[in-house]
Design an enzyme around this catalytic site. Structure first.
Site, PDB file in Angstrom:
ATOM      1  N   TYR A  84       0.832  -1.201   0.000  1.00 36.54           N
ATOM      2  CA  TYR A  84       0.000   0.000   0.000  1.00 36.54           C
ATOM      3  C   TYR A  84       0.872   1.259   0.000  1.00 36.54           C
ATOM      4  O   TYR A  84       0.584   2.224  -0.692  1.00 36.54           O
ATOM      5  CB  TYR A  84      -0.937   0.009   1.223  1.00 36.54           C
ATOM      6  CG  TYR A  84      -1.952   1.135   1.128  1.00 36.54           C
ATOM      7  CD1 TYR A  84      -3.183   0.915   0.512  1.00 36.54           C
ATOM      8  CD2 TYR A  84      -1.662   2.417   1.599  1.00 36.54           C
ATOM      9  CE1 TYR A  84      -4.101   1.934   0.385  1.00 36.54           C
ATOM     10  CE2 TYR A  84      -2.580   3.444   1.468  1.00 36.54           C
ATOM     11  CZ  TYR A  84      -3.801   3.198   0.861  1.00 36.54           C
ATOM     12  OH  TYR A  84      -4.700   4.211   0.719  1.00 36.54           O
ATOM     13  N   PHE A 136      -7.593  21.709 -24.229  1.00 37.16           N
ATOM     14  CA  PHE A 136      -7.884  20.285 -24.358  1.00 37.16           C
ATOM     15  C   PHE A 136      -9.107  20.020 -23.493  1.00 37.16           C
ATOM     16  O   PHE A 136      -9.282  20.634 -22.435  1.00 37.16           O
ATOM     17  CB  PHE A 136      -6.707  19.396 -23.956  1.00 37.16           C
ATOM     18  CG  PHE A 136      -7.031  17.951 -24.165  1.00 37.16           C
ATOM     19  CD1 PHE A 136      -7.131  17.424 -25.443  1.00 37.16           C
ATOM     20  CD2 PHE A 136      -7.332  17.127 -23.099  1.00 37.16           C
ATOM     21  CE1 PHE A 136      -7.508  16.105 -25.649  1.00 37.16           C
ATOM     22  CE2 PHE A 136      -7.700  15.798 -23.295  1.00 37.16           C
ATOM     23  CZ  PHE A 136      -7.789  15.291 -24.578  1.00 37.16           C
ATOM     24  N   THR A 137      -9.951  19.072 -23.913  1.00 35.22           N
ATOM     25  CA  THR A 137     -11.265  18.867 -23.280  1.00 35.22           C
ATOM     26  C   THR A 137     -11.180  18.716 -21.761  1.00 35.22           C
ATOM     27  O   THR A 137     -11.736  19.517 -21.015  1.00 35.22           O
ATOM     28  CB  THR A 137     -11.924  17.611 -23.882  1.00 35.22           C
ATOM     29  OG1 THR A 137     -10.989  16.536 -23.824  1.00 35.22           O
ATOM     30  CG2 THR A 137     -12.311  17.839 -25.339  1.00 35.22           C
ATOM     31  N   ASP A 227       1.503  20.389 -20.201  1.00 36.63           N
ATOM     32  CA  ASP A 227       0.836  19.122 -20.490  1.00 36.63           C
ATOM     33  C   ASP A 227       1.845  18.298 -21.293  1.00 36.63           C
ATOM     34  O   ASP A 227       2.021  18.504 -22.491  1.00 36.63           O
ATOM     35  CB  ASP A 227      -0.447  19.383 -21.282  1.00 36.63           C
ATOM     36  CG  ASP A 227      -1.252  18.097 -21.500  1.00 36.63           C
ATOM     37  OD1 ASP A 227      -0.660  17.009 -21.443  1.00 36.63           O
ATOM     38  OD2 ASP A 227      -2.468  18.210 -21.730  1.00 36.63           O
ATOM     39  N   LYS A 270      -0.464   7.864 -23.280  1.00 34.94           N
ATOM     40  CA  LYS A 270      -0.037   8.327 -24.607  1.00 34.94           C
ATOM     41  C   LYS A 270       1.464   8.025 -24.735  1.00 34.94           C
ATOM     42  O   LYS A 270       1.840   6.865 -24.785  1.00 34.94           O
ATOM     43  CB  LYS A 270      -0.354   9.815 -24.778  1.00 34.94           C
ATOM     44  CG  LYS A 270      -1.687  10.276 -24.161  1.00 34.94           C
ATOM     45  CD  LYS A 270      -2.913   9.859 -24.928  1.00 34.94           C
ATOM     46  CE  LYS A 270      -4.234  10.213 -24.263  1.00 34.94           C
ATOM     47  NZ  LYS A 270      -4.463  11.516 -23.727  1.00 34.94           N
ATOM     48  N   ARG A 394     -13.570  15.669 -33.555  1.00 29.80           N
ATOM     49  CA  ARG A 394     -12.916  16.755 -32.826  1.00 29.80           C
ATOM     50  C   ARG A 394     -13.392  18.064 -33.458  1.00 29.80           C
ATOM     51  O   ARG A 394     -12.691  18.701 -34.222  1.00 29.80           O
ATOM     52  CB  ARG A 394     -11.380  16.636 -32.899  1.00 29.80           C
ATOM     53  CG  ARG A 394     -10.797  15.667 -31.882  1.00 29.80           C
ATOM     54  CD  ARG A 394     -11.084  16.114 -30.467  1.00 29.80           C
ATOM     55  NE  ARG A 394     -10.539  15.271 -29.417  1.00 29.80           N
ATOM     56  CZ  ARG A 394     -11.203  14.940 -28.300  1.00 29.80           C
ATOM     57  NH1 ARG A 394     -12.456  15.289 -28.135  1.00 29.80           N
ATOM     58  NH2 ARG A 394     -10.643  14.254 -27.355  1.00 29.80           N
ATOM     59  N   PHE A 461     -19.134  14.809 -25.964  1.00 33.53           N
ATOM     60  CA  PHE A 461     -18.759  13.973 -27.105  1.00 33.53           C
ATOM     61  C   PHE A 461     -18.688  12.490 -26.740  1.00 33.53           C
ATOM     62  O   PHE A 461     -18.881  11.631 -27.587  1.00 33.53           O
ATOM     63  CB  PHE A 461     -17.415  14.432 -27.700  1.00 33.53           C
ATOM     64  CG  PHE A 461     -16.275  14.438 -26.726  1.00 33.53           C
ATOM     65  CD1 PHE A 461     -16.063  15.522 -25.890  1.00 33.53           C
ATOM     66  CD2 PHE A 461     -15.415  13.357 -26.629  1.00 33.53           C
ATOM     67  CE1 PHE A 461     -15.018  15.528 -24.988  1.00 33.53           C
ATOM     68  CE2 PHE A 461     -14.364  13.348 -25.733  1.00 33.53           C
ATOM     69  CZ  PHE A 461     -14.174  14.446 -24.900  1.00 33.53           C
TER      70      PHE A 461
HETATM   71  C1  LIG Z   1      -5.513  12.350 -22.986  1.00 29.68           C
HETATM   72  C2  LIG Z   1      -5.097  13.702 -22.655  1.00 29.68           C
HETATM   73  C3  LIG Z   1      -5.265  14.233 -21.374  1.00 29.68           C
HETATM   74  C4  LIG Z   1      -6.049  13.503 -20.283  1.00 29.68           C
HETATM   75  O1  LIG Z   1      -5.454  12.326 -19.932  1.00 29.68           O
HETATM   76  P1  LIG Z   1      -6.290  10.997 -19.525  1.00 29.68           P
HETATM   77  O2  LIG Z   1      -5.204  10.006 -19.226  1.00 29.68           O
HETATM   78  O3  LIG Z   1      -7.142  10.617 -20.674  1.00 29.68           O
HETATM   79  O4  LIG Z   1      -7.093  11.331 -18.309  1.00 29.68           O
HETATM   80  C5  LIG Z   1      -4.759  15.489 -21.136  1.00 29.68           C
HETATM   81  N1  LIG Z   1      -4.137  16.200 -22.084  1.00 29.68           N
HETATM   82  C6  LIG Z   1      -3.977  15.736 -23.334  1.00 29.68           C
HETATM   83  C7  LIG Z   1      -3.294  16.570 -24.354  1.00 29.68           C
HETATM   84  C8  LIG Z   1      -4.454  14.480 -23.665  1.00 29.68           C
HETATM   85  O5  LIG Z   1      -4.327  14.026 -24.911  1.00 29.68           O
END
Ligand SMILES: *Cc1c(COP(=O)(O)O)cnc(C)c1O
Length: 469
Positions: A84, A136-137, A227, A270, A394, A461
């Site tokens: 943990y 970004f969303t 980011d 990613k 998008r 979306f």
């Molecule tokens: C996917 C993404 C996020 C959010 O990450 P999650 O792992 O899906 O929560 C943030 N910024 C960018 C540019 C992304 O592509």
């Protein structure tokens, strides 16, 4: 260097790339019949997010968590220490982030939005502005839920799908400076900078731009948070396009870029080549203490943050693998291969092609479908109907509504994204994808738009439903 046969090679200006791996295990794909596609899309109400994966042939919905792990990563999964507290895999991850991204204090999170949530709550005072190089969303939503107001400060070229600007992700420094002058530096929470801008088509930020941004922000005492989700891909474009970086390794470019920022958040799904995970890293101790305190409320203890030990191990290994020059060249090379096929066939796409996806320009594709009839959503539906290939909208659906007026946000970019998972598909799959896009492009004049029949309140979306007009 070895001799190169005279029929190929550098006289054509380049040497071909190839994946720096071979395939050890395969996962069968099923070609879905036309009748099955019709009924599956109807059941999903024309939203590709609502399709069952079993009904998809080639899945280009997203590059998020869809990559293939290496044999080393899978072996690392067996080294999971599921304690943990204080798991050894956390310390491996912490060391990997420190070494490769250069930040001082690291917190694991269950994925990128977990990190965005914590940072937004700790670094934004309600009413403050958050300037960013396009939105970004999930990033913008967390900033808004924390009381922040997003302000777009990306260069004008980012909104033009035909501009060949090599760094369409750059911050417009003049626009940012004017904003600071008008509002005062203390109204700015921080600059939210993304390495390769997803919503602009995967477009990079130059090293020159981030350095100038650092100088500007230092002058006003404004912080920069990155980011870093696709920072390795951003580094590839710096190496390829920016004077002085051709011989600098990707890993060194990433370090240098990150050193111009005060911290970063990451969707490990990613660049970092894992199926789940993320992290948050900052240099400032006081901010770190606040984040470390809040993480136990929302994610988990600060040494696991919602991740299993084995997943932290896989991400630590993924960090090393994603920064290797051969890997990133083949990764972006595959995306560009698809982009070149479509360009040769005059299909309208965002140029230059970005790092993780080819973005079809749905406005140019369907000039007869007005934006409130969702051309990009329509395009994704048509592609699925033609071949079982799954893409993602998008455009106006992703852009959501203005929280004050309640109107649709009508973004200038109305795009359908063909997102390439990492280390999953081959060049032959790219051929099949391009041919299907060409087929629906050839019959574009007959295509009608969609009407939204169900609209969720947040990130619509993902779960919105549509019917054919
Ligand atoms: C996917 C993404 C996020 C959010 O990450 P999650 O792992 O899906 O929560 C943030 N910024 C960018 C540019 C992304 O592509």
């Amino acid at each position: 260097m070895d001799a190169i046969p005279q029929t190929m090679g550098p006289q054509f200006g380049r040497r071909s790339w190839a994946e720096p791996w071979k395939i050890k295990m395969v996962e069968p794909l099923r070609r879905v019949t036309a009748a099955e596609r019709v009924s599956a899309l109807r059941a999903a109400d024309y939203n590709t997010f609502l399709l069952k994966s079993d009904d998809v042939y080639i899945d280009l919905l997203t590059d998020s968590g869809t990559g293939a792990m290496s044999d080393r990563q899978w072996a690392g999964m067996m080294l999971g220490d599921e304690a943990y507290a204080g798991s050894r895999n956390f310390y491996r991850l912490e060391a990997a982030v420190r070494t490769h991204y250069g930040y001082a204090h690291i917190l694991p999170t269950h994925q990128g939005r977990g990190a965005e949530h914590l940072l937004s709550r700790c670094a934004i005072t309600p009413g403050q502005l958050v300037p960013g190089n396009m939105y970004f969303t999930t990033t913008r939503l967390h900033q808004e839920l924390a009381g922040g107001v997003f302000v777009d400060v990306i260069v004008e070229d980012a909104h033009d799908t035909t501009s060949l600007h090599p760094f369409k992700g750059n911050v417009d420094l003049g626009r940012l400076e004017a904003l600071i002058a008008k509002e005062g530096a203390n109204r700015i929470a921080y600059v939210s900078l993304a390495g390769t801008v997803n919503m602009a088509g995967g477009q990079p930020v130059s090293m020159e731009n981030v350095k100038a941004l650092r100088v500007l922000c230092d002058r006003h005492g404004v912080r920069i948070f990155l980011d870093a989700t696709r920072m390795a891909e951003n580094a590839y474009f710096i190496q390829e396009r920016e004077p002085g970086y051709a011989d600098v390794p990707i890993a060194a470019i990433v370090r240098e870029f990150c050193s111009c920022t005060d911290g970063a958040w990451m969707s490990g799904k990613k660049d970092n080549l894992v199926n789940i995970g993320g992290w948050l890293a900052v240099n400032d101790w006081t901010l770190y203490e606040e984040l470390r305190n809040l993480i136990v409320v929302y994610e988990g203890l600060h040494t696991y943050g919602g991740m299993a030990g084995r997943d932290m191990e896989a991400m630590a290994i993924g960090i090393e693998e994603c920064l290797q020059d051969d890997y990133i060249r083949s990764r972006v090379g595959q995306v560009h291969y698809l982009g070149e096929l479509l360009t040769d066939w005059n299909v309208p796409i965002v140029q230059p092609v970005g790092g993780h996806a080819v973005f079809l320009d749905a406005r140019a594709f369907y000039p007869h479908i007005p934006q409130h009839e969702f051309p990009a959503q329509t395009l994704a539906a048509e592609l699925y109907l033609d071949s079982g290939i799954r893409a993602m909208e998008r455009g106006v659906v992703s852009a959501g509504r203005n929280p004050e007026t309640g109107d649709h946000n009508f973004p200038r970019l109305e795009l359908t994204r063909l997102t390439i998972p990492r280390r999953v598909y081959t060049q032959a799959h790219m051929d099949v994808v391009a041919e299907s896009v060409k087929t629906i492009f050839d019959r574009r004049a007959e295509t009608r738009g969609l009407r939204m029949t169900y609209e969720p309140r947040y990130l619509r979306f993902f779960q919105a439903r549509f019917e054919r007009l």
